[in-house]
Scaffold this motif. Structure first.
Motif, PDB file in Angstrom:
ATOM      1  N   PRO A  57      47.022  -1.177  14.674  1.00  0.00           N
ATOM      2  CA  PRO A  57      45.874  -1.146  13.768  1.00  0.00           C
ATOM      3  C   PRO A  57      45.679   0.240  13.184  1.00  0.00           C
ATOM      4  CG  PRO A  57      45.151  -1.164  16.060  1.00  0.00           C
ATOM      5  CD  PRO A  57      46.637  -1.423  16.076  1.00  0.00           C
ATOM      6  N   ASP A  58      44.924   0.307  12.089  1.00  0.00           N
ATOM      7  CA  ASP A  58      44.634   1.591  11.463  1.00  0.00           C
ATOM      8  C   ASP A  58      43.873   2.490  12.426  1.00  0.00           C
ATOM      9  OD1 ASP A  58      43.979   0.061   8.246  1.00  0.00           O
ATOM     10  OD2 ASP A  58      45.826   0.791   9.112  1.00  0.00           O
ATOM     11  N   PRO A  59      44.062   3.813  12.334  1.00  0.00           N
ATOM     12  CA  PRO A  59      43.294   4.730  13.185  1.00  0.00           C
ATOM     13  C   PRO A  59      41.804   4.540  12.957  1.00  0.00           C
ATOM     14  CG  PRO A  59      45.091   5.887  12.087  1.00  0.00           C
ATOM     15  CD  PRO A  59      45.011   4.528  11.467  1.00  0.00           C
ATOM     16  N   PRO A  60      40.979   4.804  13.967  1.00  0.00           N
ATOM     17  CA  PRO A  60      39.530   4.660  13.809  1.00  0.00           C
ATOM     18  C   PRO A  60      38.997   5.552  12.689  1.00  0.00           C
ATOM     19  CG  PRO A  60      40.130   4.955  16.113  1.00  0.00           C
ATOM     20  CD  PRO A  60      41.364   5.214  15.315  1.00  0.00           C
ATOM     21  N   GLU A  61      37.901   5.139  12.080  1.00  0.00           N
ATOM     22  CA  GLU A  61      37.327   5.860  10.954  1.00  0.00           C
ATOM     23  C   GLU A  61      36.966   7.294  11.324  1.00  0.00           C
ATOM     24  OE1 GLU A  61      36.155   6.609   7.126  1.00  0.00           O
ATOM     25  OE2 GLU A  61      37.255   4.903   7.935  1.00  0.00           O
ATOM     26  N   HIS A  62      36.564   7.531  12.618  1.00  0.00           N
ATOM     27  CA  HIS A  62      36.144   8.886  12.969  1.00  0.00           C
ATOM     28  C   HIS A  62      37.301   9.878  12.924  1.00  0.00           C
ATOM     29  CE1 HIS A  62      37.613   7.579  16.996  1.00  0.00           C
ATOM     30  NE2 HIS A  62      37.905   8.856  17.136  1.00  0.00           N
ATOM     31  N   ILE A  63      38.563   9.388  13.025  1.00  0.00           N
ATOM     32  CA  ILE A  63      39.709  10.282  12.905  1.00  0.00           C
ATOM     33  C   ILE A  63      39.721  10.910  11.518  1.00  0.00           C
ATOM     34  CG2 ILE A  63      42.231  10.381  12.813  1.00  0.00           C
ATOM     35  CD1 ILE A  63      41.282  10.111  15.616  1.00  0.00           C
ATOM     36  N   TRP A  64      39.598  10.052  10.479  1.00  0.00           N
ATOM     37  CA  TRP A  64      39.629  10.557   9.102  1.00  0.00           C
ATOM     38  C   TRP A  64      38.385  11.374   8.789  1.00  0.00           C
ATOM     39  CZ3 TRP A  64      44.343  10.233   8.208  1.00  0.00           C
ATOM     40  CH2 TRP A  64      45.100   9.114   8.572  1.00  0.00           C
ATOM     41  N   GLN A  65      37.240  10.969   9.340  1.00  0.00           N
ATOM     42  CA  GLN A  65      36.037  11.756   9.108  1.00  0.00           C
ATOM     43  C   GLN A  65      36.186  13.158   9.671  1.00  0.00           C
ATOM     44  OE1 GLN A  65      32.969   9.356  10.888  1.00  0.00           O
ATOM     45  NE2 GLN A  65      32.853   7.938   9.163  1.00  0.00           N
ATOM     46  N   GLY A  66      36.819  13.261  10.848  1.00  0.00           N
ATOM     47  CA  GLY A  66      37.036  14.580  11.434  1.00  0.00           C
ATOM     48  C   GLY A  66      37.966  15.432  10.587  1.00  0.00           C
ATOM     49  N   ILE A  67      39.042  14.813  10.039  1.00  0.00           N
ATOM     50  CA  ILE A  67      39.968  15.551   9.177  1.00  0.00           C
ATOM     51  C   ILE A  67      39.250  16.035   7.928  1.00  0.00           C
ATOM     52  CG2 ILE A  67      42.022  15.322   7.738  1.00  0.00           C
ATOM     53  CD1 ILE A  67      43.150  13.404   9.834  1.00  0.00           C
ATOM     54  N   GLU A  68      38.450  15.155   7.314  1.00  0.00           N
ATOM     55  CA  GLU A  68      37.718  15.545   6.108  1.00  0.00           C
ATOM     56  C   GLU A  68      36.745  16.682   6.385  1.00  0.00           C
ATOM     57  OE1 GLU A  68      37.655  11.296   3.665  1.00  0.00           O
ATOM     58  OE2 GLU A  68      35.812  12.212   4.369  1.00  0.00           O
ATOM     59  N   ALA A  69      36.077  16.619   7.539  1.00  0.00           N
ATOM     60  CA  ALA A  69      35.119  17.673   7.866  1.00  0.00           C
ATOM     61  C   ALA A  69      35.815  19.018   7.994  1.00  0.00           C
ATOM     62  CB  ALA A  69      34.380  17.325   9.156  1.00  0.00           C
ATOM     63  N   GLN A  70      37.002  19.049   8.612  1.00  0.00           N
ATOM     64  CA  GLN A  70      37.723  20.301   8.758  1.00  0.00           C
ATOM     65  C   GLN A  70      38.230  20.805   7.418  1.00  0.00           C
ATOM     66  OE1 GLN A  70      40.684  20.318  11.840  1.00  0.00           O
ATOM     67  NE2 GLN A  70      39.435  19.140  13.256  1.00  0.00           N
ATOM     68  N   VAL A  71      38.650  19.880   6.553  1.00  0.00           N
ATOM     69  CA  VAL A  71      39.117  20.306   5.239  1.00  0.00           C
ATOM     70  C   VAL A  71      37.973  20.876   4.413  1.00  0.00           C
ATOM     71  CG1 VAL A  71      40.055  19.462   3.054  1.00  0.00           C
ATOM     72  CG2 VAL A  71      41.068  18.738   5.208  1.00  0.00           C
ATOM     73  N   ARG A  72      36.808  20.229   4.475  1.00  0.00           N
ATOM     74  CA  ARG A  72      35.654  20.745   3.725  1.00  0.00           C
ATOM     75  C   ARG A  72      35.282  22.141   4.225  1.00  0.00           C
ATOM     76  NH1 ARG A  72      37.403  17.697   0.926  1.00  0.00           N
ATOM     77  NH2 ARG A  72      36.666  15.577   0.423  1.00  0.00           N
ATOM     78  N   ALA A  73      35.374  22.345   5.542  1.00  0.00           N
ATOM     79  CA  ALA A  73      35.064  23.669   6.082  1.00  0.00           C
ATOM     80  C   ALA A  73      36.078  24.697   5.597  1.00  0.00           C
ATOM     81  CB  ALA A  73      35.047  23.616   7.607  1.00  0.00           C
ATOM     82  N   ALA A  74      37.344  24.270   5.470  1.00  0.00           N
ATOM     83  CA  ALA A  74      38.376  25.192   4.987  1.00  0.00           C
ATOM     84  C   ALA A  74      38.133  25.554   3.526  1.00  0.00           C
ATOM     85  CB  ALA A  74      39.757  24.567   5.156  1.00  0.00           C
ATOM     86  N   GLU A  75      37.668  24.576   2.720  1.00  0.00           N
ATOM     87  CA  GLU A  75      37.393  24.856   1.317  1.00  0.00           C
ATOM     88  C   GLU A  75      36.260  25.845   1.146  1.00  0.00           C
ATOM     89  OE1 GLU A  75      38.717  20.690  -0.874  1.00  0.00           O
ATOM     90  OE2 GLU A  75      36.628  21.028  -0.340  1.00  0.00           O
ATOM     91  N   ALA A  76      35.312  25.831   2.081  1.00  0.00           N
ATOM     92  CA  ALA A  76      34.161  26.732   1.976  1.00  0.00           C
ATOM     93  C   ALA A  76      34.522  28.156   2.380  1.00  0.00           C
ATOM     94  CB  ALA A  76      33.016  26.229   2.851  1.00  0.00           C
ATOM     95  N   GLY A  77      35.617  28.369   3.103  1.00  0.00           N
ATOM     96  CA  GLY A  77      35.993  29.697   3.571  1.00  0.00           C
ATOM     97  C   GLY A  77      37.103  30.280   2.732  1.00  0.00           C
ATOM     98  N   PRO A  78      37.635  31.441   3.109  1.00  0.00           N
ATOM     99  CA  PRO A  78      38.732  32.065   2.367  1.00  0.00           C
ATOM    100  C   PRO A  78      39.994  31.240   2.487  1.00  0.00           C
ATOM    101  CG  PRO A  78      38.338  33.205   4.426  1.00  0.00           C
ATOM    102  CD  PRO A  78      37.213  32.210   4.264  1.00  0.00           C
ATOM    103  N   LEU A  79      40.882  31.372   1.498  1.00  0.00           N
ATOM    104  CA  LEU A  79      42.132  30.631   1.510  1.00  0.00           C
ATOM    105  C   LEU A  79      42.973  31.068   2.689  1.00  0.00           C
ATOM    106  CD1 LEU A  79      43.136  30.565  -2.257  1.00  0.00           C
ATOM    107  CD2 LEU A  79      42.204  28.713  -0.876  1.00  0.00           C
ATOM    108  N   LEU A  80      43.378  30.092   3.493  1.00  0.00           N
ATOM    109  CA  LEU A  80      44.158  30.415   4.676  1.00  0.00           C
ATOM    110  C   LEU A  80      45.569  30.824   4.324  1.00  0.00           C
ATOM    111  CD1 LEU A  80      43.004  27.551   7.046  1.00  0.00           C
ATOM    112  CD2 LEU A  80      42.270  29.924   7.073  1.00  0.00           C
ATOM    113  N   THR A  81      46.043  30.361   3.143  1.00  0.00           N
ATOM    114  CA  THR A  81      47.418  30.687   2.778  1.00  0.00           C
ATOM    115  C   THR A  81      47.588  32.164   2.537  1.00  0.00           C
ATOM    116  OG1 THR A  81      46.839  30.111   0.514  1.00  0.00           O
ATOM    117  CG2 THR A  81      47.917  28.423   1.828  1.00  0.00           C
TER     118      THR A  81
END
Length: 277
Positions: A57-81
């Motif tokens: 089955p597809d991964p639980p929704e909270h998996i994707w929510q957690g990924i999105e939350a970390q990405v949004r936090a990365a967008e708010a900070g300096p570029l990691l690259t």
């Protein structure tokens, strides 16, 4: 020391090309680049190992929510690259270099995940800022993120989980049937667990202006006490008073009550059943 380009390391980790003589020599002497290739190979391996899990089955929704939350936090900070690569003095020992490489891999994962979400955003698909090699790095990292989600789902849903949730022990139960003028389609079940909780499952209860309340009744004396109220769903788990005498208070009753500050039974019973067991 001039380190190898990160995108070039991605291709080497994927086996898309062979290292030339200069690159081989550098990897043989640079613990940082060597450790980074090993980290990228591990990430690619995670994606490969999950290719046979298509039927899960597809991964639980909270998996994707957690990924999105970390990405949004990365967008708010300096570029990691911009701070992706840490320079390690040539005199540093291998353990220090490998630790720095691990940090670099974690930062690269965050940057690539941010790029992946950006590319999935319809409003940004026209961007041409990254080349083919950058896309490959993003694809590897996205595959790893999906692999982590799938592995997490397997660990939750695997039937041979070594620590399954124990099944509650039922010490008494009762089928609940429509009572009085209640439509015959209304029904339910009551179960008393060994831990002193009453579980109710109800269906087709008629709509009421107030709320539903659960009672235990002594059929001999008609004395009764409230156990609790039902919510909006079909199931409820209600704690029973300690040392309750279920042989005397053996009737489970579900009533329709009004918001009138009256704590007594309304006299409008919808379901009833007698506990046995």
């Amino acid at each position: 020391m001039q380190h190898l380009d990160h995108d070039r390391l991605v291709f080497l980790a994927l086996g898309e090309s062979e290292a030339d003589d200069g690159e081989s020599t550098h990897l043989g002497t640079c613990a940082l680049c060597r450790a980074e290739v090993a980290s990228l190979q591990q990430v690619a391996g995670l994606g490969t190992e999950t290719q046979g899990l298509a039927d899960l089955p597809d991964p639980p929704e909270h998996i994707w929510q957690g990924i999105e939350a970390q990405v949004r936090a990365a967008e708010a900070g300096p570029l990691l690259t911009e701070t992706r690569r840490h320079r390690v003095p040539e005199q540093a020992d291998t353990a220090t270099a490998e630790q720095a490489a691990s940090t670099t891999a974690e930062q690269t994962f965050g940057a690539a995940a941010e790029s992946t979400v950006t590319r999935l955003d319809p409003a940004r698909r026209s961007g041409r800022g990254r080349g083919w090699s950058g896309w490959v790095a993003t694809a590897v990292t996205a595959a790893a993120a999906a692999a982590v989600g799938v592995v997490g789902t397997v660990s939750v849903l695997r039937p041979d989980d070594p620590t399954p949730t124990p099944t509650p022990v039922v010490v008494a139960s009762a089928p609940l049937a429509a009572y009085g003028a209640t439509p015959p389609a209304a029904k339910g079940d009551a179960r008393v667990f060994q831990d002193g909780q009453l579980h109710l499952h109800v269906a087709n209860l008629p709509s009421v202006a107030g709320y539903y309340e659960v009672w235990l009744i002594n059929p001999t004396t008609m004395e009764m006490f409230s156990v609790g109220t039902l919510g909006g769903g079909p199931d409820a788990l209600l704690p029973l008073p300690p040392n309750v005498d279920l042989k005397s208070y053996s009737v489970v009753d579900v009533s329709a009550e009004q918001y009138d500050n009256n704590t007594r039974h309304s006299g409008d019973s919808l379901l009833r059943g007698s506990l046995t067991g």
